[in-house]
Structure formats: C-alpha cells, structure tokens
Design a protein around this motif. Structure first.
Motif, PDB file in Angstrom:
ATOM      1  N   THR A   2       0.833  -1.199   0.000  1.00 21.51           N
ATOM      2  CA  THR A   2       0.000   0.000   0.000  1.00 21.51           C
ATOM      3  C   THR A   2       0.857   1.233   0.000  1.00 21.51           C
ATOM      4  OG1 THR A   2      -0.058   0.179   2.391  1.00 21.51           O
ATOM      5  CG2 THR A   2      -1.734  -1.215   1.372  1.00 21.51           C
ATOM      6  N   ARG A   4       0.584   3.769   1.925  1.00 20.03           N
ATOM      7  CA  ARG A   4       0.947   4.154   3.280  1.00 20.03           C
ATOM      8  C   ARG A   4       2.176   3.390   3.736  1.00 20.03           C
ATOM      9  NH1 ARG A   4      -3.346   4.928   8.158  1.00 20.03           N
ATOM     10  NH2 ARG A   4      -1.918   5.661   9.762  1.00 20.03           N
ATOM     11  N   THR A 156      -0.043  11.413   8.627  1.00 19.22           N
ATOM     12  CA  THR A 156      -1.018  10.375   8.959  1.00 19.22           C
ATOM     13  C   THR A 156      -2.440  10.912   8.974  1.00 19.22           C
ATOM     14  OG1 THR A 156       0.682   9.329  10.328  1.00 19.22           O
ATOM     15  CG2 THR A 156      -1.570   8.545  10.590  1.00 19.22           C
ATOM     16  N   GLN A 189      -5.555   4.285  -1.223  1.00 13.18           N
ATOM     17  CA  GLN A 189      -5.341   5.219  -0.118  1.00 13.18           C
ATOM     18  C   GLN A 189      -6.483   5.144   0.896  1.00 13.18           C
ATOM     19  OE1 GLN A 189      -2.557   7.044   0.138  1.00 13.18           O
ATOM     20  NE2 GLN A 189      -1.822   6.133  -1.759  1.00 13.18           N
ATOM     21  N   ASP A 190      -6.155   5.438   2.158  1.00 12.09           N
ATOM     22  CA  ASP A 190      -7.171   5.430   3.205  1.00 12.09           C
ATOM     23  C   ASP A 190      -7.579   6.840   3.616  1.00 12.09           C
ATOM     24  OD1 ASP A 190      -4.852   6.222   4.418  1.00 12.09           O
ATOM     25  OD2 ASP A 190      -4.848   4.659   5.951  1.00 12.09           O
ATOM     26  N   GLY A 191      -7.075   7.839   2.910  1.00 18.03           N
ATOM     27  CA  GLY A 191      -7.400   9.227   3.228  1.00 18.03           C
ATOM     28  C   GLY A 191      -6.293  10.141   2.782  1.00 18.03           C
ATOM     29  N   HIS A 193      -2.921  12.402   2.923  1.00 15.22           N
ATOM     30  CA  HIS A 193      -1.623  12.244   3.591  1.00 15.22           C
ATOM     31  C   HIS A 193      -0.736  13.427   3.195  1.00 15.22           C
ATOM     32  CE1 HIS A 193      -2.542   8.388   5.289  1.00 15.22           C
ATOM     33  NE2 HIS A 193      -2.723   7.820   4.106  1.00 15.22           N
ATOM     34  N   GLY A 212      -1.860  11.238  -0.423  1.00 19.86           N
ATOM     35  CA  GLY A 212      -3.076  10.434  -0.432  1.00 19.86           C
ATOM     36  C   GLY A 212      -4.101  10.900  -1.429  1.00 19.86           C
TER      37      GLY A 212
END
Length: 401
Positions: A2, A4, A156, A189-191, A193, A212
C-alpha cells in the motif's frame, strides 16, 4: 504494497512506540549532550562553521537520541561527529529560521508536535518548547520567508498547520489547522496524507503536497492572523502519490517527486495566481524494480536536477532544459547507502549530502559545476536512522547555490 506502507514502512512501529499523549518539551535551557566525537570543541563553538544538523527517529530500535550535530569540511565533505541535542522526540525533519538562530523539528508521532531549539553563538543549544500540530505523524515543516510563521504537514492525519514564531524563535499556539479532504483519496489510499508544505518563491503563496489525494493545494497565508485560505488545487493522475515539490530558480516551474508511481512530474507555476499545472510523468531511470522517489534538488543556476530514489538506492541526474520546462534524464549513480530519504546541497552548492535511513548513514558527493556530475567522496558517516540532513554555511560564507 500500500501507499501508506511505501511512504513510511516503519511508521506504524514508530507511532506505537511514541508517547501516548503529547507532552511539550519544557522551555528550560539544555546544553549539548556529549557524543563520541564531542571533543571537537573549537569547531563546535561556531555553529555556522560547516555544521550539519541530522534528523532521526528516537522511538524505535536502532534510532537516535535526538537531533545530531556534526561538522563537515567544505573542501572535502568529510563529516565529523560533535554532539546531540536531546529532549526532542522523533525529529525526522528539520528547518532553520531565516535568522539562523533557531532550529525547528517535527515530532513525528501519533500526537504530533513541532519543537523550537535556540542555537547559541557559542555552540550551546536550548530547547525553547514544543507545540501540538493538531494532527498525527508530522513529516515536514518550513518557515515562512517573513520568519513569523512555521508551517507543518501531518502525514497520517492529512492536515497542515500554522504556528506563530515569537521574536526569540519560540512557537505560539497553533493559529490554523486544515484537513485536506477533497478530492477523494487515490487508489489504495485510506485518506489524505499531507507530505510537504512550503512557500513558493514569489512569497505570496503556500503550497501543500498531499500524497493520499494526489493533489497539490495552493493557499494564501494571512500574515496577520496566521490562517490559510485555499485558492486552487492541482490534481495529478490517480495513483501518482506526489511527495515533495522543488522549484526551478526562475519560479515558473516546479518538479514533483511522485512516490507511488515512481515518476517525476514537471509542473508549470503561475506566480500571479499560485496555480500549479502538472505535466506528464517522466522516468526516474530506475528501471522495472521497486523504487520510491523521495526528493528533488535543483542547482542554483537551474541547469541540473537530482532525484533521490529509495529502493533503487540511487541519485538520478537530469539536465534542465527549455528554461525549466523540460527534464532530460542523464544517468543514475549509486547513493552508497540504503533508502536515501532526503538530500541537501551544501550552502555553496559544491556538495550534495544524502541521508540514508535504513543504513543509518550520510553519504557525500562532489557536484561538478560544468556537467552536473556526482562523485562520491569520503566514507559514509554513521548517523542512526538518518532521515534528514541540514547543512549550514561555514562562518562568513553566504548561501550561494
């Protein structure tokens, strides 16, 4: 892998090992902590006599104990250890106040912070205190050219923050915090960055790079209140993963190191409006293997650019052409270490320093002014989990890249 994970393979471990709550460093004076080579007392007395500040991580095995302080010989690039500034947690990125009297560091942890350190003319250091960034995992900071505001990026939590700087270099309470929520995160992506925040050469615009969201945001900083107002955003292709932006000396072009798709993007920049216009992705010269571009540098004359490649563990050399509008790949050279996280020129541009995180070393290159060639000099300098290197000019020497 990923994005991240590729951005910070050990970030989770670092944050887990950090303090559970943010605790500002006390404003009490702290002198230098002696290291194995701290006997270099005459040189240590003058911080501007070829001094290097070294960022690292303190909350993980094999990390450092604070901000490293070393000396370097401008003629040869040989680095000599001096001491450590303690009392700063995970100082993974550093910036100097325009006055040269205060050093700032991110505190890269779950409840992130920024710390100010006064630099005494006699080689002493005093931690002035820390302030919360209001976010998690701050990884970049810069000082506004006015010297009155500190800008920071929380990776983060995907936010950018502003702190006022007092006359003595200390930091006041945060005046703004912006979470970069639009556009939607890129593939995998989770959000958002936030990875970088920097003032453009025109001085009127602040640019924030978000890995992100695959976006570069342009803000106007209210220099009376310390607040940011978004003016525009430049959206890159999905999955690019922009990390760091570097301007051409003309101020009309900027170059983006894109971590996820392993490319470099040449962007047009309009100083009047702050609008960034990305072009197509360019090759990093690292081939088909896994590599994560970290950062670009451009020579002061605008003729050459260099890219640090983590994974491939190399530096790519480009010729800058068409007044800054084109990058022509020349070659790549081994960096001489593992995972070059950040690179920096000496103030006169004659040397290039590379902070190699995984090998815990700093390597040094001579920069050929004629053809931009890089020649590694000396032996790698041991620096635990080296994440950032910040060179100061020798005493009396101006920064003239």
């Amino acid at each position: 892998m990923t994005t991240r994970t590729s951005r910070r393979a050990l970030l989770g471990a670092l944050l887990a090992g950090a303090a559970a709550s943010f605790s500002p460093a006390p404003p009490a004076p702290t002198g230098p902590t002696a290291g194995p080579d701290a006997s270099d007392a005459p040189a240590a007395r003058d911080l501007k006599a070829g001094t290097l500040f070294l960022g690292t991580y303190t909350s993980t095995a094999g990390g450092g104990t604070g901000i490293g302080v070393a000396g370097y010989a401008p003629a040869t690039g040989v680095i000599t250890g001096r001491t450590t500034i303690t009392g700063v947690d995970n100082p993974s990125y550093l910036a100097l106040h325009p006055s040269g009297t205060t050093l700032y560091a991110v505190d890269e942890q779950e409840q992130g912070g920024v710390t100010a350190v006064a630099l005494g003319p006699d080689g002493t250091f005093r931690v002035l205190g820390a302030r919360s960034t209001g976010g998690a995992g701050p990884c970049h900071l810069s000082v506004h050219p006015s010297g009155r505001w500190l800008l920071s990026a929380n990776y983060t939590s995907g936010s950018v923050a502003v702190h006022p700087i007092a006359a003595d270099g200390s930091l006041g309470e945060r005046t703004d915090l912006i979470v970069q929520t639009a556009p939607a995160p890129g593939p995998g992506q989770d959000g958002p960055h936030a990875h970088q925040i920097v003032t453009a050469p025109d001085g009127g615009h602040v640019l924030a790079v978000d890995l992100g969201n695959d976006t570069v945001y342009t803000y106007r900083l209210d220099t009376r209140r310390g607040t940011l107002r978004q003016l525009s955003c430049a959206v890159l292709r999905p999955g690019a993963g922009p990390r760091h932006l570097t301007f051409h000396p003309s101020g009309r072009f900027a170059y983006l190191a894109c971590e996820v798709d392993n490319t470099v993007v040449v962007c047009g920049y309009d100083p009047a409006t702050g609008v960034v216009t990305p072009g197509a992705g360019r090759s990093t010269g690292t081939g088909p293997g896994t590599s994560y571009p970290a950062q670009l540098l451009v020579t002061g004359d605008g003729r050459f650019a260099y890219l640090a490649n983590r994974g491939h563990n190399s530096l790519t050399r480009y010729a800058v052409e068409a007044g800054g509008a084109e990058l022509r790949l020349i070659d790549t050279v081994p960096v001489g270490g593992d995972f070059p996280r950040q690179i920096a020129f000496s103030p006169d541009g004659a040397l290039l320093f590379a902070a190699n995180q995984r090998s815990g070393t700093v390597t040094v290159f001579d920069v050929d002014r004629a053809d931009g060639g890089l020649r590694r000099t000396g032996t790698p300098f041991a620096a635990p989990m080296a994440a950032c290197v910040l060179p100061l000019p020798p005493s009396g020497q101006a920064a003239v890249r």
